[in-house]
Design a protein around this motif. Structure first.
Motif, PDB file in Angstrom:
ATOM      1  N   SER A 160       0.820  -1.218   0.000  1.00 40.23           N
ATOM      2  CA  SER A 160       0.000   0.000   0.000  1.00 40.23           C
ATOM      3  C   SER A 160       0.854   1.269   0.000  1.00 40.23           C
ATOM      4  N   LEU A 167      -4.050  -5.838  -3.974  1.00 44.22           N
ATOM      5  CA  LEU A 167      -3.602  -5.213  -2.733  1.00 44.22           C
ATOM      6  C   LEU A 167      -2.966  -3.853  -2.993  1.00 44.22           C
ATOM      7  N   MET A 168      -2.246  -3.713  -4.097  1.00 38.55           N
ATOM      8  CA  MET A 168      -1.587  -2.447  -4.397  1.00 38.55           C
ATOM      9  C   MET A 168      -2.587  -1.371  -4.832  1.00 38.55           C
ATOM     10  N   ASN A 169      -3.754  -1.790  -5.282  1.00 39.49           N
ATOM     11  CA  ASN A 169      -4.742  -0.824  -5.784  1.00 39.49           C
ATOM     12  C   ASN A 169      -5.986  -0.717  -4.908  1.00 39.49           C
ATOM     13  N   SER A 170      -5.941  -1.338  -3.735  1.00 41.86           N
ATOM     14  CA  SER A 170      -7.105  -1.314  -2.848  1.00 41.86           C
ATOM     15  C   SER A 170      -7.097  -0.046  -1.983  1.00 41.86           C
TER      16      SER A 170
END
Length: 430
Positions: free
Chosen positions: A203, A427-430
């Motif tokens: 994140s 996960l990187m774009n949540s």
């Protein structure tokens, strides 16, 4: 130390295993590492010699372990020698082990102060025929600094020239390569801390972040979870930096569209974990990046299945080479002619995957283990294939830590750390 105290039963078992393999009427000596100077009055942080830690749990400088299973009296069979503590030392340096505390940590009842060592050793040597010295014989070792252990060996040879010499290392290579349940739990703890650090990054990473900022995020998460920090010098390699296998400068800006190869992991209680993941700076892999990534992942998954009892390390790497050859053909990086005309000593796949796939792991990141002997249950190996393509500006490596099981599938200690493309992107774009 930051870690929770380890049950001394582990060290008692380790000593019993070692002493069972010693020759009759023999003494074994193990020394702590030095505290190494930098300059002026500066020193590097202390890191304990893994062998004395493995056998005693002592995590303190200027300590000596003496083992003599055939000593005339029971109290002489295991002895530990410590730097004498005092109120002054406690104020200026912090608390050191007392004799009572040393017994709690080690399970050894006979504890002397260091200044008594030569006198006690002389008495023991009058009853012994052989001494085990602890030389570093790891296949990757390159030692240019004279260690405390090396100084002791020189002193001992001059003092006791009539005694026979034996080596501790061959015994330790076998013992340390097969982990006790408590050791597996400690490695798993290190892996779990590594997972926390990696999830924190997913994140955090965005275009224009720097490699050293990523390093800072990791060390924050590791230390706050009782790790001393990185198990080894971290590799945070964005873009073409990933094609330098041991890139450790970690000083570049991460650009949109690039990948970041992260070979980073936490230690816990001197036990290592060893993880590699490769993530997209912008949160999405390109089509080509995804193709190469999934090829590496497939090799990793298939190689993992081979880590079973009886497998020979050399043959294992030959089989992994065949897997990688197939994937590189599918990616168009090599062709059938390259394979047909390859040098058997340096196969065609080595142009893009030039390092080994696995090594032992434990108290050392590249842990003890005799590579010519078959794999056994409770050995821990890394699995870390990679494909490096300087012409395309990226390299991809993926790495997990695997326990060889008595039967059934090898156990992945990093099974909970995201590795699939879809999960990382989500996960990187949540």
């Amino acid at each position: 130390m930051k870690y929770h105290q380890i049950d001394r039963d582990l060290f008692i078992k380790n000593r019993e295993k070692f002493m069972a393999q010693m020759k009759p009427k023999s003494v074994a000596i193990f020394n702590s590492n030095d505290i190494y100077p930098v300059s002026a009055d500066s020193t590097l942080p202390f890191a304990q010699h893994r062998d004395i830690f493995y056998l005693s749990g002592v995590d303190q400088e200027e300590s000596i372990l003496l083992l003599f299973p055939d000593a005339p009296y029971e109290h002489q069979r295991e002895m530990v020698f410590l730097k004498e503590t005092s109120e002054h030392i406690a104020i200026w340096e912090g608390e050191k082990l007392t004799k009572e505390r040393a017994f709690e940590v080690t399970g050894i009842r006979t504890v002397y102060w260091l200044q008594e060592f030569e006198k006690v050793l002389f008495e023991m040597m009058t009853h012994a025929d052989t001494i085990y010295i602890n030389t570093n014989e790891h296949y990757r070792a390159t030692v240019e600094t004279e260690t405390r252990e090396a100084r002791f060996v020189k002193w001992w040879k001059e003092k006791y020239p009539a005694h026979a010499v034996a080596k501790s290392n061959p015994i330790l290579q076998r013992l340390r390569s097969v982990k006790e349940t408590e050791e597996l739990d400690l490695i798993q703890k290190a892996c779990n801390i590594t997972e926390l650090g990696f999830r924190r990054l997913l994140s955090f990473v965005k275009p224009n972040v720097t490699e050293y900022e990523i390093e800072a995020e990791l060390i924050h998460e590791f230390i706050r979870n009782r790790s001393r920090g990185f198990a080894y010098t971290p590799i945070i390699a964005s873009g073409n930096n990933a094609n330098v296998l041991h890139y450790i400068e970690n000083n570049q800006q991460c650009k949109a569209g690039d990948l970041i190869l992260l070979d980073v992991a936490a230690e816990y209680a001197n036990y290592s974990s060893d993880m590699t993941r490769t993530i997209p700076v912008s949160g999405k892999y390109t089509k080509r990046q995804k193709e190469v990534y999934n090829a590496v992942l497939n090799v990793k998954n298939e190689a993992t299945k081979m880590l079973t009892t009886g497998t020979l390390w050399k043959q294992y790497h030959i089989e992994v080479g065949k897997l990688m050859t197939s994937e590189l053909l599918g990616l168009g990086l090599i062709d059938k002619a390259d394979v047909q005309n390859e040098n058997p000593e340096w196969p065609a796949y080595k142009k893009y995957f030039m390092h080994g796939t696995s090594h032992h792991m434990g108290l050392d990141t590249h842990d003890y283990g005799i590579l010519t002997e078959p794999m056994q249950a409770n050995m821990v190996f890394t699995v870390e294939p990679g494909i490096y393509i300087p012409a395309e500006g990226f390299g991809i490596r993926l790495e997990d830590n695997i326990i060889v099981q008595e039967s059934g599938e090898p156990f992945n200690m990093m099974r909970n750390i995201p590795i699939e493309v879809d999960e990382i992107e989500e996960l990187m774009n949540s």
